[in-house]
Design an enzyme around this catalytic site. Structure first.
Site, PDB file in Angstrom:
ATOM      1  N   ASP A 296       0.863  -1.191   0.024  1.00 21.12           N
ATOM      2  CA  ASP A 296      -0.051   0.088   0.109  1.00 21.12           C
ATOM      3  C   ASP A 296       0.910   1.589  -0.138  1.00 21.12           C
ATOM      4  O   ASP A 296       2.198   0.904  -0.045  1.00 21.12           O
ATOM      5  CB  ASP A 296      -1.022  -0.030   1.076  1.00 21.12           C
ATOM      6  CG  ASP A 296      -2.088   0.577   0.763  1.00 21.12           C
ATOM      7  OD1 ASP A 296      -2.145   1.649  -0.083  1.00 21.12           O
ATOM      8  OD2 ASP A 296      -3.066   0.604   1.593  1.00 21.12           O
TER       9      ASP A 296
HETATM   10  C1  BGC Z   1      -5.303   3.097   0.229  1.00 23.42           C
HETATM   11  C2  BGC Z   1      -5.649   1.836  -0.759  1.00 23.42           C
HETATM   12  C3  BGC Z   1      -5.517   2.377  -2.147  1.00 23.42           C
HETATM   13  C4  BGC Z   1      -4.188   3.000  -2.355  1.00 23.42           C
HETATM   14  C5  BGC Z   1      -4.140   3.650  -3.559  1.00 23.42           C
HETATM   15  C6  BGC Z   1      -4.171   3.869   0.167  1.00 23.42           C
HETATM   16  O1  BGC Z   1      -3.915   5.047   0.786  1.00 23.42           O
HETATM   17  O2  BGC Z   1      -4.976   2.382   1.398  1.00 23.42           O
HETATM   18  O3  BGC Z   1      -6.602   1.138  -0.391  1.00 23.42           O
HETATM   19  O4  BGC Z   1      -5.516   1.359  -3.174  1.00 23.42           O
HETATM   20  O5  BGC Z   1      -4.164   4.269  -1.500  1.00 23.42           O
HETATM   21  O6  BGC Z   1      -4.736   4.676  -4.086  1.00 23.42           O
END
Ligand code: BGC
Length: 746
Positions: A296
């Protein structure tokens, strides 16, 4: 170091996977042989669009693009810089990126990834569906799959083939700011909806312009933070993890999920991004996942900057890659590329591990057809924004609506009722859609489609001219929305007040809350509305259950609308006016207060309220509304629960049937839910577990018999040895208030 390298090499030559044909495998092997270590590490690097963009949204900076793709050889890009782009802008962005990639030695296409948990977030005019929590309320798996198919088509139409969804985190902590992204507190609902959605994204075959690679997330335990704050510590024994949080991922892998995103938090003191047991032993070896594991946001660097388990950024990189990460969502610079190269050169990460990761990434790119054609596809573009998508969005919003209270059958309202509309959610589009809606936070209403409606507009559209008066204004937080005196004065000319409260959109940490209580200004508004003496219908537009315990007794009706997407307002108005007979069922226990956060699948002693010794009662599960609650404008009567036998033996099946009659005056849908409870077991048995459900439609006066077939697997639980077992013994089976008993014998 040599020893470490040999051991890791042995571990990581577990074979990559999912390129479909031997020819494709050969192609990947051949390509890998040609790649330099820099090219390999580049493939593992994912940056955000901002790194290659000018300050103008969607306009690329050609020098920055060259630096990323040619100099740093990045394999993947994600995200937007601010808000959703038009379809044409996406096509330009993707085309420019793939054109630039043509300047590289090996021509390995870039894979772009975007979020789309309830519809395609980042393309303007895409179709937004109910959030997963609301989808779970529909108990209509086919409808959730239909929505996911549209999301896949609209993403692919945008030139993007990797979808960062679905969220498989189990919503057992209502404080958590991402509760709306979950399918609620139940494991069975989570795994059933999650795997159906994954199939919907992928089943057409990823080379087909109607499909996208899914990304199950956030592995694992992310939703269980102790404080409810996003990205904060989780303490979770393995037995709990395997019982409530792992089955969704196991099913998703069986359903064919291509990729997985990791939980940003820590479990029992180890950040999941550094946890080799979870990422390699459990995920790869035990669950057999062969796809790409992506981090993430910034989560490798944070092993050093936030979690403090790595003493340097390079150690953080080595830790994560050795634990089993394939791709780093870096995302704002090229530090990962440089540090991973250094770590490889110093022997801290074996090349075998790099090869393993790169093979999986190349296989993914091949699987989604990027090697054949990396550009936006005309056939895919034609699938954007079809009128029938609006119908699916409306069906889903209708079926999500969950009627919690209907005192003296105040609802549905007669068409000549004079309605006063009030409350901050009455003229808000964002409070009906929530997170990931054209922006990350979903709050900026200028990006929503022009034909998006507010509750007020939908009521005006559906009622005779002059029947709707209003004291609400645009802007959820505008003080005018909380003007008690104005509401009191305006109520004089109304027959009923429709009070729209809840939560404006938020996503992730900005949605952290100290208190689940509704804010004071909303409570005051509700009290003032009730004090007018006019019946008040409370409409709740919210992503998680905010406490309404103090005001609920004064409300004549309560409608849980969740964040139900583009067609929320129409669906709310249809339910209030009786154009649609509600059939949503709560996918969580609506709590009364902080001290009453007991879940429906509670353990025996959670049921017991002990006063002193024998002086106790079984009132421990006392939510404001229980899991599975949801009223209809008709009534259903359950009878004649029948079992095909008294004993379920070994691998046999047991059929359970029940008769349901629509005893009211309206046709309606009803979800028939089957729960079990084992009387005694080696691990304290849950008082209830949902094992199956079927949604039926019954005409007024009609009767239908519904059957379920159970196997021993439906009765299984995780024992003290962490094995999923079914123990012999007696079981209750409960459907619609009827109960029968049977025995399971090995
Ligand atoms: C979130 C994810 C997301 C990623 C990309 C993160 O802050 O936790 O769920 O897919 O950002 O946007």
């Amino acid at each position: 170091m040599k020893k470490l390298t040999a051991a890791l090499m042995a571990l990581f030559t577990i074979g990559y996977c999912f390129a479909q044909t031997p020819a494709e495998k050969q192609k990947i092997d051949a390509l890998l042989k040609k790649m330099t270590i820099e090219e390999k590490v580049g493939q593992m690097t994912q940056v955000t669009l901002g790194v290659v963009c000018t300050p103008v949204d969607g306009v690329l900076d050609t020098a920055a693009l060259r630096k990323a793709i040619v100099d740093y050889k990045v394999g993947s890009i994600l995200n937007v810089t601010g808000h959703a782009l038009t379809l044409d802008q996406w096509h330009t962005v993707v085309t420019q990126i793939q054109d630039e990639e043509k300047q590289t030695r090996l021509n390995i296409p870039i894979i772009y990834g975007l979020d789309g948990i309830h519809g395609q977030t980042y393309t303007l005019n895409s179709t937004l569906f109910p959030q997963s929590i609301a989808m779970a309320a529909t108990r209509n798996v086919a409808l959730a799959a239909a929505g996911a198919k549209v999301t896949a088509k609209e993403l692919r139409a945008s030139g993007v083939r990797w979808e960062f969804a679905p969220v498989l985190d189990c919503g057992r902590q209502p404080l958590w700011s991402r509760f709306a992204e979950t399918y609620g507190e139940d494991v069975y609902i989570g795994k059933t909806f999650g795997s159906a959605v994954i199939k919907a994204y992928e089943e057409d075959g990823l080379k087909n312009p109607t499909a996208v690679a899914s990304c199950m997330k956030h592995y694992i335990g992310y939703s269980a933070s102790r404080t409810g704050k996003d990205r904060t510590p989780i303490y979770m024994p393995d037995i709990e993890m395997r019982e409530y949080y792992l089955p969704q991922f196991r099913e998703a892998i069986k359903a064919g999920a291509s990729t997985l995103m990791v939980n940003s938090g820590e479990i029992n003191g180890t950040p999941v991004h550094a946890n080799k047991y979870l990422l390699t032993d459990l995920l790869r070896k035990e669950l057999g996942f062969e796809g790409v594991i992506v981090t993430d946001w910034e989560d490798i660097e944070r092993l050093y900057t936030r979690h403090l388990v790595a003493e340097s950024p390079r150690k953080a990189v080595a830790m994560a890659i050795n634990a089993g990460i394939d791709m780093s969502m870096v995302p704002s610079d090229f530090s990962f590329y440089t540090l991973l190269l250094e770590a490889v050169q110093k022997g801290e990460v074996p090349v075998a591990r790099i090869d393993d990761a790169v093979k999986r990434i190349l296989a993914l790119k091949m699987k989604v057809g990027l090697f054949e054609n990396a550009y936006p596809e005309a056939t895919a573009t034609a699938n954007f924004g079809k009128p029938e998508y609006q119908t699916i969005a409306l069906d889903a919003a209708h079926e999500a609506m969950t009627l919690l209270k209907n005192k003296n059958n105040i609802l549905p309202l007669a068409k000549d009722t004079r309605i006063l509309v009030a409350g901050p959610a009455a003229q808000s589009i964002s409070a009906l859609n929530g997170c990931w809606s054209y922006t990350w936070q979903g709050k900026e209403e200028q990006w929503y489609p022009l034909d998006s409606k507010t509750i007020m507009q939908a009521l005006v559209d559906k009622l005779p001219v002059g029947n709707v008066s209003n004291v609400s204004v645009r802007g959820f937080d505008s003080p005018a929305n909380y003007d008690v005196d104005k509401l009191t004065a305006a109520a004089k000319d109304a027959d009923v007040i429709v009070l729209c409260l809840g939560e404006n959109a938020y996503a992730e940490s900005p949605g952290n809350t100290r208190d689940l209580a509704l804010p004071d200004n909303q409570v005051k508004l509700a009290e003032a509305a009730a004090a007018t003496g006019k019946p008040v219908i409370l409409v709740l537009a919210e992503g998680r259950p905010r406490f309404i315990t103090s005001i609920e007794p004064k409300m004549s009706g309560v409608l849980m609308a969740y964040w139900s997407g583009k067609k929320s307002a129409e669906a709310i108005a249809d339910v209030l006016l009786g154009n649609y007979n509600p059939d949503g069922k709560l996918p969580f226990s609506y709590p009364r207060s902080m001290g009453e956060m007991v879940l429906y699948d509670r353990k025996p002693t959670e049921d017991i309220r002990e006063i002193f010794n024998a002086d106790m009662n079984n009132t421990g599960y006392d939510p404001l509304y229980p899991f599975g609650w949801g009223l209809s404008y008709t009534s259903f009567e359950y009878s004649n629960i029948q079992l095909s036998g008294n004993t379920l033996k070994g691998n046999d099946t047991l059929t359970i049937s029940v008769t349901i009659k629509n005893t009211g005056k309206r046709d309606g849908k009803q979800t028939v839910e089957l729960y079990t409870h084992q009387h005694f077991a080696s691990i304290t048995p849950n008082m209830q577990r949902l094992r199956a459900f079927k949604k039926i439609w019954l005409k007024a006066g009609d009767t239908q018999t519904v059957s379920f077939t159970l196997t021993k697997n439906d009765l299984a639980f995780v024992n003290a040895q962490l094995k999923t077992v079914t123990e012999p013994g007696s079981f209750d089976v409960m459907i619609g208030g009827k109960k029968a008993t049977f025995t399971y014998a090995q």
